[in-house]
Write an enzyme that holds these catalytic residues in place. Structure first.
Site, mmCIF file in Angstrom:
data_model
loop_
_atom_site.group_PDB
_atom_site.id
_atom_site.type_symbol
_atom_site.label_atom_id
_atom_site.label_comp_id
_atom_site.label_asym_id
_atom_site.label_seq_id
_atom_site.Cartn_x
_atom_site.Cartn_y
_atom_site.Cartn_z
ATOM 1 N N GLU A 99 43.969 30.319 45.656
ATOM 2 C CA GLU A 99 43.175 31.428 45.099
ATOM 3 C C GLU A 99 43.983 32.722 45.125
ATOM 4 O O GLU A 99 44.884 32.895 45.943
ATOM 5 C CB GLU A 99 41.909 31.642 45.940
ATOM 6 C CG GLU A 99 40.688 30.909 45.432
ATOM 7 C CD GLU A 99 40.085 31.526 44.159
ATOM 8 O OE1 GLU A 99 40.795 32.259 43.438
ATOM 9 O OE2 GLU A 99 38.910 31.251 43.882
ATOM 10 N N ASP A 100 43.639 33.622 44.239
ATOM 11 C CA ASP A 100 44.225 34.964 44.288
ATOM 12 C C ASP A 100 43.450 35.862 45.253
ATOM 13 O O ASP A 100 44.026 36.700 45.918
ATOM 14 C CB ASP A 100 44.273 35.595 42.886
ATOM 15 C CG ASP A 100 42.921 35.547 42.195
ATOM 16 O OD1 ASP A 100 42.160 34.596 42.429
ATOM 17 O OD2 ASP A 100 42.612 36.460 41.417
ATOM 18 N N ASP A 103 36.504 37.049 48.041
ATOM 19 C CA ASP A 103 35.743 38.299 48.113
ATOM 20 C C ASP A 103 34.413 37.988 48.828
ATOM 21 O O ASP A 103 34.370 37.965 50.060
ATOM 22 C CB ASP A 103 35.562 38.778 46.664
ATOM 23 C CG ASP A 103 35.082 40.202 46.552
ATOM 24 O OD1 ASP A 103 34.609 40.768 47.536
ATOM 25 O OD2 ASP A 103 35.169 40.761 45.435
ATOM 26 N N PHE A 152 38.919 47.958 44.232
ATOM 27 C CA PHE A 152 38.985 47.109 43.041
ATOM 28 C C PHE A 152 40.444 46.762 42.767
ATOM 29 O O PHE A 152 41.224 47.610 42.330
ATOM 30 C CB PHE A 152 38.345 47.818 41.846
ATOM 31 C CG PHE A 152 37.939 46.862 40.778
ATOM 32 C CD1 PHE A 152 36.613 46.484 40.623
ATOM 33 C CD2 PHE A 152 38.894 46.288 39.938
ATOM 34 C CE1 PHE A 152 36.246 45.560 39.649
ATOM 35 C CE2 PHE A 152 38.537 45.368 38.960
ATOM 36 C CZ PHE A 152 37.207 45.000 38.822
ATOM 37 N N ARG A 165 46.262 41.817 34.408
ATOM 38 C CA ARG A 165 46.727 40.607 35.106
ATOM 39 C C ARG A 165 48.253 40.554 35.144
ATOM 40 O O ARG A 165 48.845 39.910 35.998
ATOM 41 C CB ARG A 165 46.218 39.338 34.412
ATOM 42 C CG ARG A 165 44.710 39.123 34.495
ATOM 43 C CD ARG A 165 44.375 37.703 34.078
ATOM 44 N NE ARG A 165 42.974 37.522 33.726
ATOM 45 C CZ ARG A 165 42.011 37.191 34.592
ATOM 46 N NH1 ARG A 165 42.300 37.027 35.865
ATOM 47 N NH2 ARG A 165 40.774 37.023 34.184
HETATM 48 C C1 PRP Z 1 37.896 35.925 41.211
HETATM 49 C C2 PRP Z 1 38.901 35.154 42.047
HETATM 50 C C3 PRP Z 1 38.058 34.177 42.786
HETATM 51 C C4 PRP Z 1 36.706 34.868 42.891
HETATM 52 C C5 PRP Z 1 36.508 35.346 44.280
HETATM 53 O O1 PRP Z 1 37.642 35.217 40.039
HETATM 54 O O2 PRP Z 1 39.874 34.538 41.257
HETATM 55 O O3 PRP Z 1 37.954 32.953 42.093
HETATM 56 O O4 PRP Z 1 36.719 35.992 42.013
HETATM 57 O O5 PRP Z 1 35.293 36.064 44.384
HETATM 58 P P1 PRP Z 1 34.143 35.636 45.359
HETATM 59 O O6 PRP Z 1 34.749 35.351 46.702
HETATM 60 O O7 PRP Z 1 33.249 36.859 45.387
HETATM 61 O O8 PRP Z 1 33.435 34.460 44.793
HETATM 62 P P2 PRP Z 1 36.821 35.843 38.814
HETATM 63 O O9 PRP Z 1 35.402 35.318 38.854
HETATM 64 O O10 PRP Z 1 36.974 37.333 38.806
HETATM 65 O O11 PRP Z 1 37.509 35.200 37.571
HETATM 66 P P3 PRP Z 1 39.071 35.163 37.197
HETATM 67 O O12 PRP Z 1 39.753 34.257 38.210
HETATM 68 O O13 PRP Z 1 39.068 34.608 35.819
HETATM 69 O O14 PRP Z 1 39.611 36.570 37.261
#
Ligand code: PRP
Length: 177
Positions: A99-100, A103, A152, A165
């Site tokens: 994961e990146d 949150d 953010f 990105r």
């Molecule tokens: C981001 C990130 C995780 C998720 C984490 O994805 O890549 O998958 O949010 O957030 P959380 O812990 O609150 O669930 P996002 O839904 O923004 O989509 P993306 O990967 O396409 O940017």
């Protein structure tokens, strides 16, 4: 985000490179000779996983799963859906989710439940960043790059409305949104 929001570097490309090398070293110790499946969560993880695997010098496989949380605005609704299913059979495999960012933890919690139904041998989590102050459900992070403040974040795969990105540093946006 409108044009008044300013970008500030939080973790620059050199710090990221150091963190990626450290994580690769930790992962190598645990996964060498286990032919792991590295599972990137789209879209945000694509930059990180691309850098990470180039520091792993043992047999492994890569697949991706696309997840999205649907709801209104920028707040997660907590309802996650699979928008692109992984294609590799994971039964009896050692899966490392990449994961990146973690949150609220809702995406990870959903994904781990989803994977457990597929009967893998093991599932662990590597994330480049996390925001502990935002956690809503407990998540066990096995390999962590950075702990981030509640700002953010964009860049190195992370987006704001699909933008930024491509930034090589991890930045935060501050100002009017
Ligand atoms: C981001 C990130 C995780 C998720 C984490 O994805 O890549 O998958 O949010 O957030 P959380 O812990 O609150 O669930 P996002 O839904 O923004 O989509 P993306 O990967 O396409 O940017």
């Amino acid at each position: 985000m409108n044009s008044k929001a300013e970008l500030h570097v939080l973790f620059d490309r050199h710090e990221i490179e150091t963190a990626v090398r450290r994580l690769a070293s930790e992962i190598s110790k645990d996964y060498r000779n286990r032919n792991p499946l590295l599972l990137g969560v789209l879209r945000g993880s694509f930059v990180f996983i691309a850098d990470l695997i180039r520091h792993l010098d043992f047999p492994l496989e890569v697949d991706f799963i696309g997840l999205s949380s649907y709801g209104s605005g920028t707040q997660s609704s907590g309802k996650i859906k699979v928008v692109k299913e992984l294609e590799t059979p994971v039964r009896e495999r050692n899966v490392l989710v990449v994961e990146d960012i973690v949150d609220t933890g809702l995406t990870t919690a959903f994904l781990f439940q989803h994977l457990q139904r597929l009967k893998p041998a093991s599932v662990k989590l590597c994330t480049l960043t996390e925001k502990p102050s935002r956690r809503e459900v407990p998540v066990n992070i096995d390999y962590l790059g950075f702990t981030a403040p509640d700002k953010f974040l964009v860049g190195y795969g992370l987006d704001a409305n699909q933008k930024h990105r491509n930034l090589p540093d991890i930045c935060y946006l501050e100002g009017e949104a």
